[in-house]
Design an enzyme around this catalytic site. Structure first.
Site, PDB file in Angstrom:
ATOM      1  N   CYS A 108       0.800  -1.267   0.084  1.00 42.53           N
ATOM      2  CA  CYS A 108       0.050  -0.101   0.026  1.00 42.53           C
ATOM      3  C   CYS A 108       0.902   1.369   0.130  1.00 42.53           C
ATOM      4  CB  CYS A 108      -1.035  -0.072   1.184  1.00 42.53           C
ATOM      5  SG  CYS A 108      -2.165   1.432   1.415  1.00 42.53           S
ATOM      6  N   CYS A 151       0.345   4.690   7.051  1.00 41.80           N
ATOM      7  CA  CYS A 151      -0.321   4.399   8.419  1.00 41.80           C
ATOM      8  C   CYS A 151       0.459   3.548   9.356  1.00 41.80           C
ATOM      9  CB  CYS A 151      -1.570   3.604   8.354  1.00 41.80           C
ATOM     10  SG  CYS A 151      -2.623   4.234   7.017  1.00 41.80           S
ATOM     11  N   CYS A 179       0.239  -0.204  10.498  1.00 41.71           N
ATOM     12  CA  CYS A 179      -0.334  -1.054   9.400  1.00 41.71           C
ATOM     13  C   CYS A 179       0.964  -1.956   8.752  1.00 41.71           C
ATOM     14  CB  CYS A 179      -0.893  -0.381   8.308  1.00 41.71           C
ATOM     15  SG  CYS A 179      -1.880  -1.352   7.165  1.00 41.71           S
ATOM     16  N   CYS A 216     -16.433  -9.299   5.180  1.00 43.74           N
ATOM     17  CA  CYS A 216     -15.872  -7.944   4.913  1.00 43.74           C
ATOM     18  C   CYS A 216     -14.716  -8.236   4.023  1.00 43.74           C
ATOM     19  CB  CYS A 216     -16.076  -7.191   6.246  1.00 43.74           C
ATOM     20  SG  CYS A 216     -15.039  -5.742   6.120  1.00 43.74           S
ATOM     21  N   CYS A 256     -19.735  -6.446   2.965  1.00 45.83           N
ATOM     22  CA  CYS A 256     -19.130  -4.993   3.511  1.00 45.83           C
ATOM     23  C   CYS A 256     -17.687  -4.884   3.025  1.00 45.83           C
ATOM     24  CB  CYS A 256     -18.639  -5.286   4.766  1.00 45.83           C
ATOM     25  SG  CYS A 256     -17.585  -3.758   5.721  1.00 45.83           S
ATOM     26  N   CYS A 292     -19.495   1.961   8.429  1.00 46.68           N
ATOM     27  CA  CYS A 292     -19.027   1.233   9.493  1.00 46.68           C
ATOM     28  C   CYS A 292     -17.637   2.040   9.854  1.00 46.68           C
ATOM     29  CB  CYS A 292     -18.542  -0.295   9.023  1.00 46.68           C
ATOM     30  SG  CYS A 292     -17.411  -0.959  10.249  1.00 46.68           S
ATOM     31  N   ARG A 295     -18.198  -2.757  17.623  1.00 48.47           N
ATOM     32  CA  ARG A 295     -17.478  -3.934  17.275  1.00 48.47           C
ATOM     33  C   ARG A 295     -16.073  -4.173  18.124  1.00 48.47           C
ATOM     34  NH1 ARG A 295     -18.683  -7.542  12.889  1.00 48.47           N
ATOM     35  NH2 ARG A 295     -20.067  -5.790  12.204  1.00 48.47           N
TER      36      ARG A 295
HETATM   37  N1  SAM Z   1      -6.730   0.659   3.179  1.00 53.85           N
HETATM   38  C1  SAM Z   1      -8.221   0.483   3.664  1.00 53.85           C
HETATM   39  C2  SAM Z   1      -8.263   1.794   4.635  1.00 53.85           C
HETATM   40  O1  SAM Z   1      -7.099   2.084   5.043  1.00 53.85           O
HETATM   41  O2  SAM Z   1      -9.146   1.973   5.052  1.00 53.85           O
HETATM   42  C3  SAM Z   1      -8.505  -0.762   4.130  1.00 53.85           C
HETATM   43  C4  SAM Z   1      -7.715  -1.611   4.934  1.00 53.85           C
HETATM   44  S1  SAM Z   1      -7.236  -0.994   6.363  1.00 53.85           S
HETATM   45  C5  SAM Z   1      -6.196  -2.333   6.764  1.00 53.85           C
HETATM   46  C6  SAM Z   1      -8.594  -1.157   7.637  1.00 53.85           C
HETATM   47  C7  SAM Z   1      -8.510  -0.503   9.051  1.00 53.85           C
HETATM   48  O3  SAM Z   1      -7.863  -1.897   9.932  1.00 53.85           O
HETATM   49  C8  SAM Z   1      -7.554   0.497   9.308  1.00 53.85           C
HETATM   50  O4  SAM Z   1      -8.353   1.723   9.297  1.00 53.85           O
HETATM   51  C9  SAM Z   1      -7.188   0.189  11.020  1.00 53.85           C
HETATM   52  O5  SAM Z   1      -8.262   0.718  11.683  1.00 53.85           O
HETATM   53  C10 SAM Z   1      -7.403  -1.352  10.927  1.00 53.85           C
HETATM   54  N2  SAM Z   1      -5.971  -1.674  11.264  1.00 53.85           N
HETATM   55  C11 SAM Z   1      -4.955  -2.069  10.309  1.00 53.85           C
HETATM   56  N3  SAM Z   1      -3.767  -2.586  10.914  1.00 53.85           N
HETATM   57  C12 SAM Z   1      -4.027  -2.639  12.255  1.00 53.85           C
HETATM   58  C13 SAM Z   1      -3.308  -3.157  13.483  1.00 53.85           C
HETATM   59  N4  SAM Z   1      -2.184  -3.395  13.241  1.00 53.85           N
HETATM   60  N5  SAM Z   1      -3.749  -3.114  14.628  1.00 53.85           N
HETATM   61  C14 SAM Z   1      -4.988  -2.615  14.853  1.00 53.85           C
HETATM   62  N6  SAM Z   1      -5.985  -2.310  13.473  1.00 53.85           N
HETATM   63  C15 SAM Z   1      -5.291  -2.252  12.435  1.00 53.85           C
HETATM   64  C1  DTB Z   2     -11.456  -2.697  11.170  1.00 55.87           C
HETATM   65  O1  DTB Z   2     -11.865  -1.797  11.824  1.00 55.87           O
HETATM   66  N1  DTB Z   2     -10.877  -3.582  11.727  1.00 55.87           N
HETATM   67  C2  DTB Z   2     -10.452  -4.611  10.613  1.00 55.87           C
HETATM   68  C3  DTB Z   2     -11.501  -4.292   9.512  1.00 55.87           C
HETATM   69  N2  DTB Z   2     -11.993  -2.890   9.904  1.00 55.87           N
HETATM   70  C4  DTB Z   2     -11.057  -4.211   8.050  1.00 55.87           C
HETATM   71  C5  DTB Z   2      -9.231  -4.725  10.047  1.00 55.87           C
HETATM   72  C6  DTB Z   2      -8.219  -5.326  11.206  1.00 55.87           C
HETATM   73  C7  DTB Z   2      -6.779  -5.412  10.815  1.00 55.87           C
HETATM   74  C8  DTB Z   2      -5.871  -5.889  11.791  1.00 55.87           C
HETATM   75  C9  DTB Z   2      -4.605  -5.979  11.269  1.00 55.87           C
HETATM   76  C10 DTB Z   2      -4.281  -7.084  10.301  1.00 55.87           C
HETATM   77  O2  DTB Z   2      -4.676  -8.158  10.565  1.00 55.87           O
HETATM   78  O3  DTB Z   2      -3.564  -6.804   9.133  1.00 55.87           O
HETATM   79 FE1  SF4 Z   3      -3.061   1.118   3.441  1.00 62.12          FE
HETATM   80 FE2  SF4 Z   3      -2.891  -0.118   5.633  1.00 62.12          FE
HETATM   81 FE3  SF4 Z   3      -3.221   2.631   5.668  1.00 62.12          FE
HETATM   82 FE4  SF4 Z   3      -5.398   0.892   4.667  1.00 62.12          FE
HETATM   83  S1  SF4 Z   3      -4.506   1.396   6.666  1.00 62.12           S
HETATM   84  S2  SF4 Z   3      -4.385   2.655   3.707  1.00 62.12           S
HETATM   85  S3  SF4 Z   3      -4.088  -0.701   3.947  1.00 62.12           S
HETATM   86  S4  SF4 Z   3      -1.462   1.598   5.084  1.00 62.12           S
END
Ligand code: SAM
Ligand code: DTB
Ligand code: SF4
Length: 322
Positions: free
Chosen positions: A62, A66, A69, A106, A137, A197, A269
């Site tokens: 990506c 963030c 992530c 989702c 979703c 959501c 959730r």
């Molecule tokens: N790229 C899209 C976005 O950023 O909206 C969709 C996928 S992103 C991985 C969805 C959500 O997963 C993020 O907004 C964050 O709240 C959650 N998330 C991602 N990595 C995480 C982590 N290491 N621990 C907890 N929540 C995480």
């Molecule tokens: C949300 O709020 N939590 C989910 C879903 N929406 C997409 C994702 C959690 C991701 C946790 C870290 C991972 O598995 O990469």
């Molecule tokens: Fe990309 Fe992860 Fe940020 Fe979603 S949360 S925009 S997958 S870096």
């Protein structure tokens, strides 16, 4: 603010100030949980918990930065970079999720946002999942004009797009897009008639005030999100947040309780981080008003409790899956 004022339900969806939510956080644990229970029971069956299963349809690589992530191309994590999954793989995973008892599926993509050329494949996936009788979703990042309408036309029920943290902390977590960008996408989703959501992450080293500001920001949306994921940071090696100061588990429960009180009719959730929590801690989160979970052994790139473990937990707590 007097205890009576704190306990009063917000009249006509009064705006929540950060201070008012912070005052909830400061209450004795038992009082806060009792209040959250009262609100929860006024609007929901307190023993019913909804289950959604996640699938990462496009993993890694990506462009965004963030800090939490595992999928950012800017962080050196163990997550590789995959192409968009095939329709067959999605159908297979959705069928398995349905057979295990999930009611919503989702699909998440590690994109800043979908390109117009991706929309055909994604809308086909939504149609396929919908045809299996599941609620749909997706979480695809920021949407351009017209894309939300395309998703809705394919039968999309929910769009997940988190604001993730308090406005004052946002720039310490992400620099490649702004909170305003997130709000713009949420507006598009709402305008297209898709359920919203939207939630956040705690345990990233933010202050209690920042947690309160996150809850206030979510509660003040017009209307508040239909579904509010409260994620506990999963600290992933190679991300800037790998060494974040651990959060007191009771503070996590307080966050859930505050979300329940500030958003009485939203689904709250209990999201990422359950694999790292004891069953007892999760039970406290249900007592605090959480009424949905992610279900199935994977979140997007990290582990979640297995379905059998959750089925046992539901049995032990007398929870009904819905
Ligand atoms: N790229 C899209 C976005 O950023 O909206 C969709 C996928 S992103 C991985 C969805 C959500 O997963 C993020 O907004 C964050 O709240 C959650 N998330 C991602 N990595 C995480 C982590 N290491 N621990 C907890 N929540 C995480
Ligand atoms: C949300 O709020 N939590 C989910 C879903 N929406 C997409 C994702 C959690 C991701 C946790 C870290 C991972 O598995 O990469
Ligand atoms: Fe990309 Fe992860 Fe940020 Fe979603 S949360 S925009 S997958 S870096």
């Amino acid at each position: 603010m007097s205890p009576a004022e704190i306990a009063a339900p917000p009249a006509n969806r009064a705006r929540w100030s950060t201070r008012a939510v912070e005052a909830l956080f400061e209450r004795p644990f038992a009082d806060l949980l009792f209040h959250a229970q009262q609100v929860h029971r006024a609007h929901f069956d307190a023993n019913a918990v909804q289950r959604s299963t996640l699938l990462s349809i496009k993993t890694g690589g990506c462009s965004e930065d963030c800090g939490y992530c595992s999928q950012s191309a800017r962080h050196d994590t163990r997550v590789g970079r995959d192409e968009l999954m095939s329709l067959d793989e999605v159908r297979h995973a959705a069928r398995a999720a349905r057979d295990q008892g999930a009611t919503r599926f989702c699909m998440g993509a590690a994109w800043r946002g979908p390109k117009d050329r991706d929309m055909g494949e994604v809308t086909a996936m939504i149609r396929e999942v919908k045809a299996l009788g599941l609620e749909t979703c997706v979480t695809l990042g920021m949407l351009k004009d017209g894309q939300a309408e395309q998703l809705r036309a394919a039968g999309l029920d929910y769009y997940n797009h988190n604001i993730d943290t308090a406005p004052e902390f946002y720039g310490r977590v992400v620099t490649t897009h702004t909170l305003q960008d997130r709000f713009d996408t949420l507006d598009k989703v709402r305008a297209a008639g898709i359920h919203v959501c939207c939630g956040g992450i705690v345990g990233m080293g933010e202050s209690r005030r920042a947690r309160a500001a996150l809850i206030a920001e979510l509660a003040n949306m017009e209307p508040p999100p239909d579904s509010v994921p409260i994620n506990h940071l999963v600290a992933v090696e190679g991300t800037p947040m790998a060494g974040a100061e651990p959060l007191d588990p009771f503070e996590f429960v307080r966050t859930v309780a505050c979300a329940r009180i500030a958003m009485p009719t939203s689904m709250v959730r209990l999201s990422a981080g359950r694999e790292q929590m004891s069953d007892e801690l999760q039970a406290l989160c249900f007592l605090a008003g959480a009424n949905s979970i992610f279900y199935g052994e994977r979140l997007l790139t990290t582990d979640n409790p297995g379905a059998e473990h959750d089925q046992r937990l539901f049995q032990r707590l007398g929870l009904k899956p819905v």
